[in-house]
Design a protein around this motif. Sequence first.
Motif, PDB file in Angstrom:
ATOM      1  N   TYR B  36      10.310 -36.288  19.046  1.00 11.59           N
ATOM      2  CA  TYR B  36       8.874 -36.136  19.272  1.00 11.59           C
ATOM      3  C   TYR B  36       8.250 -35.333  18.132  1.00 11.59           C
ATOM      4  CZ  TYR B  36       4.545 -35.542  21.914  1.00 11.59           C
ATOM      5  OH  TYR B  36       3.246 -35.578  22.321  1.00 11.59           O
ATOM      6  N   MET B  37       8.872 -34.196  17.802  1.00 11.04           N
ATOM      7  CA  MET B  37       8.333 -33.351  16.736  1.00 11.04           C
ATOM      8  C   MET B  37       8.478 -34.037  15.369  1.00 11.04           C
ATOM      9  SD  MET B  37       7.257 -31.121  18.677  1.00 11.04           S
ATOM     10  CE  MET B  37       6.404 -29.907  17.722  1.00 11.04           C
ATOM     11  N   THR B  38       9.638 -34.634  15.102  1.00 12.44           N
ATOM     12  CA  THR B  38       9.808 -35.348  13.818  1.00 12.44           C
ATOM     13  C   THR B  38       8.776 -36.454  13.705  1.00 12.44           C
ATOM     14  OG1 THR B  38      12.077 -35.412  14.610  1.00 12.44           O
ATOM     15  CG2 THR B  38      11.736 -35.933  12.305  1.00 12.44           C
ATOM     16  N   GLY B  39       8.514 -37.108  14.817  1.00 12.59           N
ATOM     17  CA  GLY B  39       7.531 -38.183  14.828  1.00 12.59           C
ATOM     18  C   GLY B  39       6.158 -37.674  14.445  1.00 12.59           C
ATOM     19  N   LEU B  40       5.809 -36.504  14.968  1.00  8.34           N
ATOM     20  CA  LEU B  40       4.504 -35.931  14.640  1.00  8.34           C
ATOM     21  C   LEU B  40       4.420 -35.621  13.148  1.00  8.34           C
ATOM     22  CD1 LEU B  40       4.026 -33.550  17.697  1.00  8.34           C
ATOM     23  CD2 LEU B  40       2.914 -35.729  17.298  1.00  8.34           C
ATOM     24  N   VAL B  41       5.511 -35.082  12.587  1.00  9.39           N
ATOM     25  CA  VAL B  41       5.550 -34.778  11.148  1.00  9.39           C
ATOM     26  C   VAL B  41       5.299 -36.051  10.349  1.00  9.39           C
ATOM     27  CG1 VAL B  41       6.935 -33.922   9.237  1.00  9.39           C
ATOM     28  CG2 VAL B  41       7.298 -32.994  11.509  1.00  9.39           C
ATOM     29  N   ALA B  42       6.105 -37.064  10.644  1.00  8.60           N
ATOM     30  CA  ALA B  42       6.028 -38.312   9.887  1.00  8.60           C
ATOM     31  C   ALA B  42       4.651 -38.948  10.044  1.00  8.60           C
ATOM     32  CB  ALA B  42       7.123 -39.268  10.354  1.00  8.60           C
ATOM     33  N   GLY B  43       4.152 -38.947  11.268  1.00  6.02           N
ATOM     34  CA  GLY B  43       2.858 -39.551  11.542  1.00  6.02           C
ATOM     35  C   GLY B  43       1.732 -38.856  10.804  1.00  6.02           C
ATOM     36  N   PHE B 214      10.731 -46.316  16.789  1.00  4.27           N
ATOM     37  CA  PHE B 214      10.524 -44.878  16.596  1.00  4.27           C
ATOM     38  C   PHE B 214       9.482 -44.603  15.522  1.00  4.27           C
ATOM     39  CE2 PHE B 214      13.556 -41.757  18.613  1.00  4.27           C
ATOM     40  CZ  PHE B 214      13.834 -42.559  19.690  1.00  4.27           C
ATOM     41  N   ILE B 215       9.511 -45.379  14.441  1.00  3.84           N
ATOM     42  CA  ILE B 215       8.544 -45.139  13.364  1.00  3.84           C
ATOM     43  C   ILE B 215       7.124 -45.421  13.859  1.00  3.84           C
ATOM     44  CG2 ILE B 215       7.703 -45.973  11.140  1.00  3.84           C
ATOM     45  CD1 ILE B 215      10.650 -46.485  10.388  1.00  3.84           C
ATOM     46  N   MET B 216       6.954 -46.556  14.538  1.00  3.09           N
ATOM     47  CA  MET B 216       5.620 -46.922  15.009  1.00  3.09           C
ATOM     48  C   MET B 216       5.065 -45.877  15.975  1.00  3.09           C
ATOM     49  SD  MET B 216       4.652 -49.392  13.422  1.00  3.09           S
ATOM     50  CE  MET B 216       5.460 -50.379  12.208  1.00  3.09           C
ATOM     51  N   SER B 217       5.889 -45.500  16.956  1.00  5.21           N
ATOM     52  CA  SER B 217       5.387 -44.521  17.917  1.00  5.21           C
ATOM     53  C   SER B 217       5.204 -43.160  17.256  1.00  5.21           C
ATOM     54  CB  SER B 217       6.318 -44.429  19.123  1.00  5.21           C
ATOM     55  OG  SER B 217       7.620 -44.190  18.706  1.00  5.21           O
ATOM     56  N   ALA B 218       5.980 -42.902  16.195  1.00  4.69           N
ATOM     57  CA  ALA B 218       5.823 -41.645  15.459  1.00  4.69           C
ATOM     58  C   ALA B 218       4.442 -41.592  14.826  1.00  4.69           C
ATOM     59  CB  ALA B 218       6.878 -41.532  14.375  1.00  4.69           C
ATOM     60  N   VAL B 219       4.061 -42.692  14.169  1.00  4.66           N
ATOM     61  CA  VAL B 219       2.763 -42.727  13.507  1.00  4.66           C
ATOM     62  C   VAL B 219       1.650 -42.593  14.551  1.00  4.66           C
ATOM     63  CG1 VAL B 219       1.256 -44.081  12.032  1.00  4.66           C
ATOM     64  CG2 VAL B 219       3.695 -44.079  11.608  1.00  4.66           C
ATOM     65  N   PHE B 273      -1.550 -49.121  15.080  1.00  3.26           N
ATOM     66  CA  PHE B 273      -0.154 -48.702  15.228  1.00  3.26           C
ATOM     67  C   PHE B 273       0.292 -48.727  16.692  1.00  3.26           C
ATOM     68  CE2 PHE B 273      -0.899 -46.868  10.982  1.00  3.26           C
ATOM     69  CZ  PHE B 273       0.241 -47.334  10.345  1.00  3.26           C
ATOM     70  N   LEU B 274      -0.654 -48.440  17.585  1.00  2.00           N
ATOM     71  CA  LEU B 274      -0.328 -48.461  19.017  1.00  2.00           C
ATOM     72  C   LEU B 274       0.071 -49.870  19.443  1.00  2.00           C
ATOM     73  CD1 LEU B 274      -0.291 -46.653  21.537  1.00  2.00           C
ATOM     74  CD2 LEU B 274      -2.620 -47.353  22.006  1.00  2.00           C
ATOM     75  N   VAL B 275      -0.686 -50.854  18.974  1.00  2.00           N
ATOM     76  CA  VAL B 275      -0.371 -52.247  19.311  1.00  2.00           C
ATOM     77  C   VAL B 275       1.030 -52.601  18.800  1.00  2.00           C
ATOM     78  CG1 VAL B 275      -0.958 -54.654  18.850  1.00  2.00           C
ATOM     79  CG2 VAL B 275      -2.757 -53.010  19.392  1.00  2.00           C
ATOM     80  N   ALA B 276       1.321 -52.203  17.549  1.00  2.48           N
ATOM     81  CA  ALA B 276       2.639 -52.499  16.980  1.00  2.48           C
ATOM     82  C   ALA B 276       3.745 -51.848  17.805  1.00  2.48           C
ATOM     83  CB  ALA B 276       2.702 -52.001  15.539  1.00  2.48           C
ATOM     84  N   ALA B 277       3.538 -50.587  18.188  1.00  2.00           N
ATOM     85  CA  ALA B 277       4.567 -49.861  18.944  1.00  2.00           C
ATOM     86  C   ALA B 277       4.835 -50.526  20.289  1.00  2.00           C
ATOM     87  CB  ALA B 277       4.153 -48.408  19.143  1.00  2.00           C
ATOM     88  N   ILE B 278       3.747 -50.836  21.018  1.00  2.00           N
ATOM     89  CA  ILE B 278       3.931 -51.429  22.353  1.00  2.00           C
ATOM     90  C   ILE B 278       4.585 -52.800  22.249  1.00  2.00           C
ATOM     91  CG2 ILE B 278       2.773 -52.157  24.472  1.00  2.00           C
ATOM     92  CD1 ILE B 278       0.533 -50.200  23.789  1.00  2.00           C
ATOM     93  N   THR B 279       4.149 -53.591  21.268  1.00  2.02           N
ATOM     94  CA  THR B 279       4.721 -54.930  21.100  1.00  2.02           C
ATOM     95  C   THR B 279       6.229 -54.848  20.924  1.00  2.02           C
ATOM     96  OG1 THR B 279       2.703 -55.454  19.908  1.00  2.02           O
ATOM     97  CG2 THR B 279       4.459 -57.078  19.822  1.00  2.02           C
TER      98      THR B 279
END
Lengths: 257, 415
Positions: B36-43, B214-219, B273-279
Amino acid sequence: MTCSRRTFLKNAVKGAIAGALPVAAFRLLSPAQARSAVEDASVRWGFLVDTAKCVGCGMCVKACKLENEIPYDAPVTRTWVERYVVTRDGRTHADSPMGARDGFTDRKIHGGEAIDPSEIVKAFFVPKLCNQCDKPSCVQVCPVGATYATGDGIVLVDRSWCIGCGHCIMACPYGVRFFHPVHKVAEKCNFCYHRITKGMKPACVEACPFGARHICNLKDHDDPVTRIILNERVAILKDEYGTKPNVFYLGLDHNVR
Amino acid sequence: MVEQVMVHGAEWTAKELFVYPNEFIYWSIQIVMYPYMTGLVAGAFVLSSLYHVFGQKDLKDMAKFSLVFSLALLPVAMLPLMLHLQQPLRGIEVLFTPHFTSAIAAFGIVFTTYAIIVLSEIWFVYRRYFVEQTMALKGKTGFGDTVRRGIYHVLTLGAYDISPEATAKDHRAVTVLAAIGIPVACFLHGYAGFIFGSVKANALWMSPLMPVIFIMSAVVSGIALCMLTYIIIMEWKKFKAILARGRGDETVTVIAGVEMDVMSKASKYLLGFLVAAITLELLDIIFRGYTAMKSWDILRDVMFHKDFVKIFVLQYGLGNLVPFALLLLPGVTIRRLVVALVLILFGVFMMRWNVVIGGQAFSLSFAGFMHYHLPMIPHSLETYKEGLFGALTVAVTPFVIFWLINKIVPSLKEV
């Protein structure tokens, strides 16, 4: 000689890279790895379990806990025995209370209703232990190399090096690993490596009153146990994971998980 | 009487039906916090790069802020790992004696590379500011000013040239660094997904889609957090302006206008990005159901029965569908945005939870279940570290760090 800041920084970076390269080379060609790669090991430890002979007494689990100093009342264990009861309706009931340390004294499974004996079509016990895989996924995922395979095929854990991340525990498809409650590092069965390397048998093999457990050298084709593995129809657990386990089972049922 | 020894994981794991004796929920709340935290960093970094690399001018105001914010988040990506380790003092060995067949071993290299990129990018963005501050503070005698001047003096690293040519070079460097940074940020988080996706023993985790998901939801989470923090800060500014000059003042309307403008633009990227993550997540579930491998029976039990509320109600419903609707419906207001952003952050958190905890909700035997009970009140070091308060510590730390960094590197002022 004059040295501008730019030149100094450039050279510092170059120096750091040049310094790091030989270190990386050492890592790739560590002497131990090189030796084990070319060494002609004459021993490859294997294990044979004769499920038909196991009665689920739990002597092996007791002996293992005492021999390997796993806290007796902790609900973790290097080896355990599972009970399977298949009923007329086709359902499989399985359990292993306290790893069967005290055997199976209760007819109830998971504290439910006791199963009516007339409903049982088959029931059996299956001992489990580390499979000392040829392709151990636990060794693959250890981030610091604290767990490793010896030349004779046993996967060991270096208690002074393990960081306790639990990746190996997650990676093992057989669930044989756990955190040692006292040492706080990954712990697993090693066929009693301290015993077998001195010509003795593992504690569980020694303690089994019915001869359900056997240790062998898979490279020695005259070893009577190895011959059983070579000549009889033996099975391994969960071969779909590609770990190439070295614990072989006689009379393994398809219901065994 | 021998003292009862505590088995790691036994505290918060409840077993049901046939579970192997050694199985417990070994990866608990901190391993939820980690991606979760790494995702926030990357995003946050990707958001800032959208401006620096692709010249998305509409994100200019967000870019500087999210870059500094990703620096504040950076040390916190490591914190949950340290809190999780059974031997935290040996954690450094991952950097010193990496075992390269392990996905975690890449952590040291990727993390360090990423830290260097973020730090140098910030340096190039703020170099001019550092020089100006050093000049401006010259000759001032107060203690605070002397200390500040000292700090800025060191931060310039001796590069005082702020001629147009030099600053043009700075800009080029920023663009290059941001461009390199995008794949590295994706790698940093993609590999977190790889750590899970490559555990072949775990039926839920093992999927090549995992790193991409993980990347999509991170962003998504990174953009959402940056937007939320930006709104809070702008609202605070507006509030101060109202106090100082009254509600009808021009500055108040200007701030509100800028805020709404930046937010409506950023939310477009968020939606994409949300659409990509959910898809991708849905594709993963559908594929598992369609191929129905051996593990599908137990996975179905977990997804549609045991964890139904957590997955379909909290994650997909409340965390994805509701904010999706809130963002798409016309006439977006700041208040509605805030609700949507909070829900998105919650949704991504639930996704991490459902992956990490959900992946351990069933036994390797495929014939039993494990239930996780998050330790609330700490009564030992372990229940603090791997309990609610440990997670809260991890969640609060980036804001404290951001506040500190912002004292030196003002990411919210026009420089």
